[in-house]
Design a protein around this motif. Structure first.
Motif, mmCIF file in Angstrom:
data_model
loop_
_atom_site.group_PDB
_atom_site.id
_atom_site.type_symbol
_atom_site.label_atom_id
_atom_site.label_comp_id
_atom_site.label_asym_id
_atom_site.label_seq_id
_atom_site.Cartn_x
_atom_site.Cartn_y
_atom_site.Cartn_z
ATOM 1 N N LYS A 48 0.837 -1.206 0.000
ATOM 2 C CA LYS A 48 0.000 0.000 0.000
ATOM 3 C C LYS A 48 0.870 1.253 0.000
ATOM 4 N N THR A 49 1.903 1.241 0.836
ATOM 5 C CA THR A 49 2.823 2.382 0.913
ATOM 6 C C THR A 49 3.525 2.579 -0.427
ATOM 7 N N GLY A 61 1.208 4.103 -2.897
ATOM 8 C CA GLY A 61 1.026 5.515 -2.552
ATOM 9 C C GLY A 61 2.204 6.359 -3.013
ATOM 10 N N THR A 62 3.414 5.836 -2.816
ATOM 11 C CA THR A 62 4.621 6.530 -3.265
ATOM 12 C C THR A 62 4.614 6.673 -4.785
ATOM 13 N N ALA A 87 1.978 6.762 -6.713
ATOM 14 C CA ALA A 87 0.954 7.759 -7.043
ATOM 15 C C ALA A 87 1.496 9.167 -6.821
ATOM 16 N N ASP A 88 2.236 9.364 -5.734
ATOM 17 C CA ASP A 88 2.825 10.675 -5.448
ATOM 18 C C ASP A 88 3.794 11.107 -6.543
#
Length: 160
Positions: A66-67, A70-71, A73-74
């Motif tokens: 998940k992290t 998210g990274t 996506a950032d």
């Protein structure tokens, strides 16, 4: 010759021919959209059961994964993951090319991130039926975007 020997000979010959001539075993899907453009807008309509499926899947993803997503996506930027993500899905499913700006966001994220986000997206309930068919198209979008972004004639006014 018994039936088993004939079957094995046929199977081996068939396997060898398909390895030498892979196009004989595949339909030409390069230009054929997986869905009609009008159907694309209905993909986000979810039943309560499909919403539960997606929630369950998200809750059971490993925290590190998940992290990582998210990274990734950032890296695409604030509008990249929402606007550009939909455009990339549209290109994969309907063959409508994404914009150059979206290609910039895709390439900014990097190939590994791009591929992981695509893999995740096609695990969602509304897209999982396409999962076995999108590998080639996913790579094709990456290749087109990276070539477009890296071409010297078009990159003088846009930097990654």
């Amino acid at each position: 010759m018994d039936t088993k020997t004939i079957f094995m000979a046929f199977f081996i010959i068939n396997t060898l021919v398909s390895c030498v001539y892979p196009c004989l075993g595949q339909e030409d899907v390069d230009d054929k959209p997986l869905i009609n453009p009008g159907e694309f807008d209905t993909l986000d309509v979810l039943s309560p059961a499909s919403q539960e499926y997606n929630i369950y899947m998200l809750e059971n993803l490993p925290p590190k994964y998940k992290t990582y997503l998210g990274t990734c996506a950032d890296k695409m930027g604030p509008s990249g993951i929402s606007e550009c993500n939909e455009d990339v899905l549209r290109e994969i499913l309907t063959n409508k090319p994404v914009s150059r700006d979206c290609c910039l966001m895709v390439v900014r994220a990097g190939k590994e991130c791009y591929m992981k986000i695509r893999k995740f997206m096609f695990q969602l309930y509304q897209l999982k039926r396409f999962a076995s068919q999108v590998s080639f198209k996913t790579n094709e979008v990456w290749n087109r975007c990276s070539a477009e972004v890296e071409s010297p004639s078009s990159s003088h006014d846009h930097m990654i």
